[in-house]
Design a protein around this motif. Structure first.
Motif, mmCIF file in Angstrom:
data_model
loop_
_atom_site.group_PDB
_atom_site.id
_atom_site.type_symbol
_atom_site.label_atom_id
_atom_site.label_comp_id
_atom_site.label_asym_id
_atom_site.label_seq_id
_atom_site.Cartn_x
_atom_site.Cartn_y
_atom_site.Cartn_z
ATOM 1 N N PHE A 1 4.419 12.900 -1.982
ATOM 2 C CA PHE A 1 4.983 11.726 -2.653
ATOM 3 C C PHE A 1 4.895 10.481 -1.775
ATOM 4 C CE2 PHE A 1 7.158 15.400 -4.585
ATOM 5 C CZ PHE A 1 6.665 15.257 -5.873
ATOM 6 N N LYS A 2 4.910 10.655 -0.461
ATOM 7 C CA LYS A 2 4.692 9.538 0.475
ATOM 8 C C LYS A 2 3.198 9.293 0.654
ATOM 9 C CE LYS A 2 8.825 8.422 2.127
ATOM 10 N NZ LYS A 2 9.343 7.092 2.305
ATOM 11 N N TRP A 3 2.420 10.353 0.604
ATOM 12 C CA TRP A 3 0.977 10.296 0.805
ATOM 13 C C TRP A 3 0.287 9.507 -0.306
ATOM 14 C CZ3 TRP A 3 -3.020 11.966 3.949
ATOM 15 C CH2 TRP A 3 -4.274 12.138 3.357
ATOM 16 N N THR A 4 0.619 9.829 -1.539
ATOM 17 C CA THR A 4 -0.121 9.300 -2.678
ATOM 18 C C THR A 4 -0.157 7.771 -2.717
ATOM 19 O OG1 THR A 4 0.384 11.325 -3.903
ATOM 20 C CG2 THR A 4 -0.395 9.454 -5.184
ATOM 21 N N PRO A 5 0.969 7.061 -2.663
ATOM 22 C CA PRO A 5 0.861 5.600 -2.721
ATOM 23 C C PRO A 5 0.201 4.994 -1.480
ATOM 24 C CG PRO A 5 3.166 6.271 -2.488
ATOM 25 C CD PRO A 5 2.368 7.504 -2.677
ATOM 26 N N ALA A 6 0.458 5.578 -0.310
ATOM 27 C CA ALA A 6 -0.124 5.034 0.925
ATOM 28 C C ALA A 6 -1.642 5.186 0.926
ATOM 29 C CB ALA A 6 0.489 5.725 2.141
ATOM 30 N N VAL A 7 -2.125 6.360 0.571
ATOM 31 C CA VAL A 7 -3.566 6.599 0.566
ATOM 32 C C VAL A 7 -4.237 5.874 -0.599
ATOM 33 C CG1 VAL A 7 -5.346 8.383 0.378
ATOM 34 C CG2 VAL A 7 -3.414 8.696 1.925
ATOM 35 N N ALA A 8 -3.562 5.766 -1.729
ATOM 36 C CA ALA A 8 -4.117 5.010 -2.856
ATOM 37 C C ALA A 8 -4.369 3.565 -2.439
ATOM 38 C CB ALA A 8 -3.173 5.078 -4.057
ATOM 39 N N ASN A 9 -3.414 2.975 -1.729
ATOM 40 C CA ASN A 9 -3.572 1.605 -1.240
ATOM 41 C C ASN A 9 -4.769 1.511 -0.287
ATOM 42 O OD1 ASN A 9 -2.840 -1.161 -0.716
ATOM 43 N ND2 ASN A 9 -1.959 -0.455 1.209
ATOM 44 N N ALA A 10 -4.895 2.469 0.622
ATOM 45 C CA ALA A 10 -6.020 2.467 1.562
ATOM 46 C C ALA A 10 -7.352 2.613 0.817
ATOM 47 C CB ALA A 10 -5.852 3.586 2.586
ATOM 48 N N MET A 11 -7.403 3.484 -0.179
ATOM 49 C CA MET A 11 -8.640 3.696 -0.939
ATOM 50 C C MET A 11 -9.040 2.436 -1.708
ATOM 51 S SD MET A 11 -9.810 6.643 -0.258
ATOM 52 C CE MET A 11 -9.059 7.536 1.085
ATOM 53 N N GLU A 12 -8.063 1.761 -2.275
ATOM 54 C CA GLU A 12 -8.364 0.510 -2.979
ATOM 55 C C GLU A 12 -8.951 -0.520 -2.020
ATOM 56 O OE1 GLU A 12 -4.768 -0.695 -4.980
ATOM 57 O OE2 GLU A 12 -5.157 0.617 -6.676
ATOM 58 N N GLN A 13 -8.427 -0.548 -0.801
ATOM 59 C CA GLN A 13 -8.948 -1.496 0.186
ATOM 60 C C GLN A 13 -10.362 -1.135 0.619
ATOM 61 O OE1 GLN A 13 -5.873 -3.234 3.016
ATOM 62 N NE2 GLN A 13 -4.921 -1.287 2.428
ATOM 63 N N VAL A 14 -10.620 0.147 0.812
ATOM 64 C CA VAL A 14 -11.979 0.588 1.159
ATOM 65 C C VAL A 14 -12.936 0.224 0.035
ATOM 66 C CG1 VAL A 14 -13.441 2.627 1.515
ATOM 67 C CG2 VAL A 14 -11.282 2.420 2.761
ATOM 68 N N MET A 15 -12.539 0.499 -1.198
ATOM 69 C CA MET A 15 -13.389 0.189 -2.348
ATOM 70 C C MET A 15 -13.591 -1.318 -2.507
ATOM 71 S SD MET A 15 -14.408 3.054 -3.485
ATOM 72 C CE MET A 15 -15.089 2.689 -5.106
ATOM 73 N N GLY A 16 -12.638 -2.095 -2.006
ATOM 74 C CA GLY A 16 -12.749 -3.553 -2.040
ATOM 75 C C GLY A 16 -13.586 -4.116 -0.905
ATOM 76 N N GLY A 17 -14.127 -3.245 -0.058
ATOM 77 C CA GLY A 17 -15.020 -3.690 1.002
ATOM 78 C C GLY A 17 -14.359 -3.978 2.337
ATOM 79 N N LYS A 18 -13.098 -3.611 2.483
ATOM 80 C CA LYS A 18 -12.426 -3.871 3.758
ATOM 81 C C LYS A 18 -12.796 -2.827 4.804
ATOM 82 C CE LYS A 18 -8.446 -6.453 2.139
ATOM 83 N NZ LYS A 18 -6.995 -6.589 2.216
ATOM 84 N N SER A 19 -12.776 -3.251 6.050
ATOM 85 C CA SER A 19 -13.018 -2.361 7.185
ATOM 86 C C SER A 19 -11.704 -1.728 7.625
ATOM 87 C CB SER A 19 -13.603 -3.143 8.356
ATOM 88 O OG SER A 19 -14.840 -3.699 8.013
ATOM 89 N N ILE A 20 -11.801 -0.562 8.223
ATOM 90 C CA ILE A 20 -10.637 0.132 8.764
ATOM 91 C C ILE A 20 -10.603 -0.106 10.270
ATOM 92 C CG2 ILE A 20 -9.514 2.364 9.131
ATOM 93 C CD1 ILE A 20 -11.147 3.400 6.683
ATOM 94 N N VAL A 21 -9.475 -0.579 10.765
ATOM 95 C CA VAL A 21 -9.243 -0.693 12.207
ATOM 96 C C VAL A 21 -8.263 0.421 12.557
ATOM 97 C CG1 VAL A 21 -8.413 -2.130 14.101
ATOM 98 C CG2 VAL A 21 -9.680 -3.180 12.202
ATOM 99 N N LEU A 22 -8.770 1.424 13.237
ATOM 100 C CA LEU A 22 -7.997 2.614 13.561
ATOM 101 C C LEU A 22 -7.260 2.432 14.887
ATOM 102 C CD1 LEU A 22 -7.340 5.605 12.891
ATOM 103 C CD2 LEU A 22 -9.447 6.209 14.110
ATOM 104 N N ILE A 23 -5.966 2.754 14.870
ATOM 105 C CA ILE A 23 -5.133 2.690 16.070
ATOM 106 C C ILE A 23 -4.386 4.011 16.176
ATOM 107 C CG2 ILE A 23 -3.320 1.439 17.302
ATOM 108 C CD1 ILE A 23 -3.720 -0.885 15.295
ATOM 109 N N THR A 24 -4.360 4.580 17.366
ATOM 110 C CA THR A 24 -3.556 5.775 17.596
ATOM 111 C C THR A 24 -2.731 5.587 18.858
ATOM 112 O OG1 THR A 24 -5.221 6.897 18.958
ATOM 113 C CG2 THR A 24 -5.297 7.303 16.571
ATOM 114 N N ASP A 25 -1.683 6.391 18.983
ATOM 115 C CA ASP A 25 -0.953 6.390 20.248
ATOM 116 C C ASP A 25 -1.800 7.155 21.272
ATOM 117 O OD1 ASP A 25 -0.548 9.095 19.642
ATOM 118 O OD2 ASP A 25 1.604 8.907 19.365
#
Length: 182
Positions: free
Chosen positions: A27-51
């Protein structure tokens, strides 16, 4: 075209008992990943950050997301460490603003952050400041984030399972099998 929430549940269950732990977290995954997928489909780049403890995972993601055996378009992804290796030496909001300005110039504002790691790390601050970030936060409750525990003895396995689900989701979105807006 299938609904994203139902597709996610079916994908989790198709993995059997190995991923049953994730059913309640979807239930937390679905909206967060949906937002990310829409951004990818919109042509945005992913800037990955990890600890620091998840640097291995950043390397894994950046080396497998666009591997040759993928029969899909390449996804623009870069690790923040590659863009600005001195990030750990930034202090204060003004320095983070300067980094954000550099990223805006580099990507013309067409990017979003994907943060994986502990919520109290300085590295999390830049992603937390941005409403469009995909956050896999550990040991802290944060709105619109997938919450995990760093002290879970199976955390590395769970991260790999989540990445596999993310990658499978990306394929299904790119090929029009699911609609993340529903």
């Amino acid at each position: 075209m299938r609904r994203f929430d139902q597709w996610t549940l079916e994908s989790i269950r198709s993995e059997g008992a190995a991923m049953s732990w994730f059913e309640e977290h979807r239930f937390k995954w679905t909206p967060a990943v949906a937002n990310a997928m829409e951004q990818v489909m919109g042509g945005k780049s992913i800037v990955l950050i990890t600890d620091h403890d998840r640097r291995w995972f950043a390397h894994y993601i950046t080396s497998t997301l666009n591997k040759r055996s993928q029969e899909r378009p390449m996804i623009p992804i870069v690790c923040l460490d590659a863009l600005y290796p001195h990030y750990d030496h930034l202090s204060g909001g003004e320095s983070i603003d300067m980094l954000s300005d550099m990223l805006d110039l580099t990507f013309h504002g067409e990017y979003f952050f994907w943060y994986i790691g502990k919520g109290d790390e300085r590295r999390a601050d830049i992603a937390k400041r941005n409403d469009t970030s995909l956050l896999w936060i550990m040991d802290e409750n944060f709105q619109n984030a997938l919450i995990m525990r760093s002290y879970d003895p199976l955390i590395d396995i769970k991260l790999l399972q989540l990445y596999r689900l993310f990658d499978k989701t990306l394929n299904s979105v790119l090929f029009g099998e699911i609609n993340v807006r529903e």
